[in-house]
Motif scaffolding. Sequence first.
Motif, PDB file in Angstrom:
ATOM      1  N   THR A 110       0.786  -1.135  -0.001  1.00 41.78           N
ATOM      2  CA  THR A 110      -0.101  -0.001  -0.142  1.00 41.78           C
ATOM      3  C   THR A 110       0.877   1.363  -0.007  1.00 41.78           C
ATOM      4  O   THR A 110       1.806   1.427   0.809  1.00 41.78           O
ATOM      5  N   SER A 111       0.446   2.004  -0.937  1.00 43.28           N
ATOM      6  CA  SER A 111       1.070   3.455  -0.811  1.00 43.28           C
ATOM      7  C   SER A 111       0.248   4.612  -1.045  1.00 43.28           C
ATOM      8  O   SER A 111      -0.955   4.292  -1.416  1.00 43.28           O
ATOM      9  N   PHE A 112       0.544   5.836  -0.761  1.00 35.53           N
ATOM     10  CA  PHE A 112      -0.464   6.911  -0.843  1.00 35.53           C
ATOM     11  C   PHE A 112       0.239   7.841  -1.699  1.00 35.53           C
ATOM     12  O   PHE A 112       1.805   8.144  -1.390  1.00 35.53           O
ATOM     13  N   ALA A 160      15.156   9.326   3.859  1.00 36.82           N
ATOM     14  CA  ALA A 160      13.766   8.978   3.542  1.00 36.82           C
ATOM     15  C   ALA A 160      13.041   9.569   4.976  1.00 36.82           C
ATOM     16  O   ALA A 160      13.228   9.135   5.999  1.00 36.82           O
ATOM     17  N   GLU A 161      11.919  10.271   4.703  1.00 39.95           N
ATOM     18  CA  GLU A 161      11.202  10.743   5.986  1.00 39.95           C
ATOM     19  C   GLU A 161      10.254   9.503   6.440  1.00 39.95           C
ATOM     20  O   GLU A 161       9.580   8.794   5.552  1.00 39.95           O
ATOM     21  N   VAL A 162      10.109   9.560   7.607  1.00 41.07           N
ATOM     22  CA  VAL A 162       9.208   8.615   8.480  1.00 41.07           C
ATOM     23  C   VAL A 162       8.097   9.057   9.277  1.00 41.07           C
ATOM     24  O   VAL A 162       8.378  10.061   9.856  1.00 41.07           O
ATOM     25  N   TYR A 163       6.874   8.725   9.148  1.00 44.53           N
ATOM     26  CA  TYR A 163       5.649   9.230   9.595  1.00 44.53           C
ATOM     27  C   TYR A 163       5.022   8.052  10.519  1.00 44.53           C
ATOM     28  O   TYR A 163       5.142   6.692   9.830  1.00 44.53           O
ATOM     29  N   ARG A 164       4.297   8.337  11.544  1.00 41.89           N
ATOM     30  CA  ARG A 164       3.446   7.476  12.360  1.00 41.89           C
ATOM     31  C   ARG A 164       2.312   7.393  11.589  1.00 41.89           C
ATOM     32  O   ARG A 164       1.666   8.537  11.258  1.00 41.89           O
ATOM     33  N   TYR A 165       1.459   6.435  11.120  1.00 46.51           N
ATOM     34  CA  TYR A 165       0.244   6.248  10.531  1.00 46.51           C
ATOM     35  C   TYR A 165      -0.700   5.290  11.434  1.00 46.51           C
ATOM     36  O   TYR A 165      -0.645   4.143  11.099  1.00 46.51           O
ATOM     37  N   GLY A 166      -1.376   6.075  12.591  1.00 44.50           N
ATOM     38  CA  GLY A 166      -2.091   4.862  13.399  1.00 44.50           C
ATOM     39  C   GLY A 166      -1.051   4.051  14.190  1.00 44.50           C
ATOM     40  O   GLY A 166      -0.231   4.596  14.534  1.00 44.50           O
ATOM     41  N   ASN A 167      -1.451   2.792  14.153  1.00 44.36           N
ATOM     42  CA  ASN A 167      -0.308   1.919  14.785  1.00 44.36           C
ATOM     43  C   ASN A 167       0.952   1.557  13.888  1.00 44.36           C
ATOM     44  O   ASN A 167       1.854   0.888  14.323  1.00 44.36           O
ATOM     45  N   ASP A 168       1.131   1.976  12.597  1.00 42.38           N
ATOM     46  CA  ASP A 168       1.898   1.681  11.761  1.00 42.38           C
ATOM     47  C   ASP A 168       2.886   2.863  11.185  1.00 42.38           C
ATOM     48  O   ASP A 168       2.615   4.088  11.872  1.00 42.38           O
ATOM     49  N   ASP A 189      -3.473  12.648   8.989  1.00 45.54           N
ATOM     50  CA  ASP A 189      -3.089  11.651  10.186  1.00 45.54           C
ATOM     51  C   ASP A 189      -1.645  11.275  10.300  1.00 45.54           C
ATOM     52  O   ASP A 189      -1.117  10.646  11.397  1.00 45.54           O
ATOM     53  N   PHE A 190      -0.795  11.615   9.230  1.00 45.75           N
ATOM     54  CA  PHE A 190       0.708  11.260   9.495  1.00 45.75           C
ATOM     55  C   PHE A 190       1.425  12.216  10.666  1.00 45.75           C
ATOM     56  O   PHE A 190       1.040  13.487  10.640  1.00 45.75           O
ATOM     57  N   VAL A 191       2.212  11.684  11.228  1.00 42.27           N
ATOM     58  CA  VAL A 191       2.687  12.454  12.284  1.00 42.27           C
ATOM     59  C   VAL A 191       4.342  12.194  12.330  1.00 42.27           C
ATOM     60  O   VAL A 191       4.777  10.871  12.138  1.00 42.27           O
ATOM     61  N   TYR A 192       4.931  13.204  11.833  1.00 39.66           N
ATOM     62  CA  TYR A 192       6.446  13.200  11.557  1.00 39.66           C
ATOM     63  C   TYR A 192       7.318  12.220  12.903  1.00 39.66           C
ATOM     64  O   TYR A 192       7.156  13.023  13.803  1.00 39.66           O
ATOM     65  N   VAL A 240       4.655   5.154   7.801  1.00 37.89           N
ATOM     66  CA  VAL A 240       4.659   5.085   6.290  1.00 37.89           C
ATOM     67  C   VAL A 240       6.293   5.891   6.106  1.00 37.89           C
ATOM     68  O   VAL A 240       6.705   6.585   7.008  1.00 37.89           O
ATOM     69  N   VAL A 241       6.915   5.636   4.961  1.00 39.78           N
ATOM     70  CA  VAL A 241       7.845   6.031   4.694  1.00 39.78           C
ATOM     71  C   VAL A 241       8.049   6.672   3.282  1.00 39.78           C
ATOM     72  O   VAL A 241       7.405   6.260   2.267  1.00 39.78           O
ATOM     73  N   LYS A 242       8.382   8.187   3.434  1.00 41.06           N
ATOM     74  CA  LYS A 242       8.217   8.647   1.920  1.00 41.06           C
ATOM     75  C   LYS A 242       9.458   8.190   1.153  1.00 41.06           C
ATOM     76  O   LYS A 242      10.644   8.714   1.413  1.00 41.06           O
ATOM     77  N   ILE A 243       9.073   7.593   0.039  1.00 46.62           N
ATOM     78  CA  ILE A 243      10.307   7.069  -0.953  1.00 46.62           C
ATOM     79  C   ILE A 243       9.916   7.667  -2.238  1.00 46.62           C
ATOM     80  O   ILE A 243       8.924   7.084  -2.957  1.00 46.62           O
ATOM     81  N   GLU A 244      10.816   8.163  -3.048  1.00 49.07           N
ATOM     82  CA  GLU A 244      10.445   8.928  -4.153  1.00 49.07           C
ATOM     83  C   GLU A 244       8.958   9.506  -4.542  1.00 49.07           C
ATOM     84  O   GLU A 244       8.487   9.190  -5.319  1.00 49.07           O
ATOM     85  N   GLY A 245       8.646  10.195  -3.448  1.00 51.76           N
ATOM     86  CA  GLY A 245       7.554  10.811  -3.767  1.00 51.76           C
ATOM     87  C   GLY A 245       6.241  10.185  -3.402  1.00 51.76           C
ATOM     88  O   GLY A 245       5.100  10.749  -3.158  1.00 51.76           O
ATOM     89  N   LYS A 246       6.221   9.180  -3.022  1.00 52.95           N
ATOM     90  CA  LYS A 246       5.187   8.249  -2.416  1.00 52.95           C
ATOM     91  C   LYS A 246       5.490   7.725  -0.832  1.00 52.95           C
ATOM     92  O   LYS A 246       6.624   7.633  -0.557  1.00 52.95           O
ATOM     93  N   TYR A 247       4.192   7.701  -0.232  1.00 55.54           N
ATOM     94  CA  TYR A 247       4.374   7.226   1.141  1.00 55.54           C
ATOM     95  C   TYR A 247       3.804   5.816   1.322  1.00 55.54           C
ATOM     96  O   TYR A 247       2.868   5.188   1.007  1.00 55.54           O
ATOM     97  N   TRP A 248       4.995   4.881   1.719  1.00 52.04           N
ATOM     98  CA  TRP A 248       4.776   3.619   1.645  1.00 52.04           C
ATOM     99  C   TRP A 248       4.435   3.053   2.928  1.00 52.04           C
ATOM    100  O   TRP A 248       5.036   3.499   3.880  1.00 52.04           O
ATOM    101  N   LEU A 249       3.131   2.155   2.935  1.00 53.58           N
ATOM    102  CA  LEU A 249       2.923   1.817   4.615  1.00 53.58           C
ATOM    103  C   LEU A 249       3.703   0.613   4.898  1.00 53.58           C
ATOM    104  O   LEU A 249       3.992  -0.144   4.213  1.00 53.58           O
ATOM    105  N   TYR A 250       4.248   0.477   6.190  1.00 56.09           N
ATOM    106  CA  TYR A 250       4.854  -0.390   6.811  1.00 56.09           C
ATOM    107  C   TYR A 250       3.799  -0.745   8.085  1.00 56.09           C
ATOM    108  O   TYR A 250       3.639   0.151   8.766  1.00 56.09           O
ATOM    109  N   GLU A 251       3.808  -2.174   8.195  1.00 59.77           N
ATOM    110  CA  GLU A 251       2.898  -2.445   9.294  1.00 59.77           C
ATOM    111  C   GLU A 251       3.979  -3.098  10.407  1.00 59.77           C
ATOM    112  O   GLU A 251       5.131  -3.663  10.085  1.00 59.77           O
TER     113      GLU A 251
END
Length: 83
Positions: free
Chosen positions: A7-9, A56-64, A15-18, A66-77
């Motif tokens: 999943t990516s955004f 790469a920037e890292v954000y909290r998203y709920g309990n998971d 909701d993203f918290v840096y 997301v990492v911003k890689i090449e302009g997309k925010y990729w979900l890590y669980e």
Amino acid sequence: KQSASQTSFSEWKDDFVYLGIIESDVTNFQGTIDAGNYLDGIPKENFQANHPIVGAEVYRYGNDIVVKIEGKYWLYETINDNT
């Protein structure tokens, strides 16, 4: 771990918290031995990755996260096996 569905955004969400940035990667250490310890290429520290995305920037998203890689925010669980 990266979400099973990869999943990516494409846009930042309110909701993203840096949290910070990826500071190091263990890609080149997989299968080596350092100070008697076998390095398996699995990140052991916060803000460490197992592929070369230092900066790469890292954000909290709920309990998971997301990492911003090449302009997309990729979900890590969260892995549920205590690793």
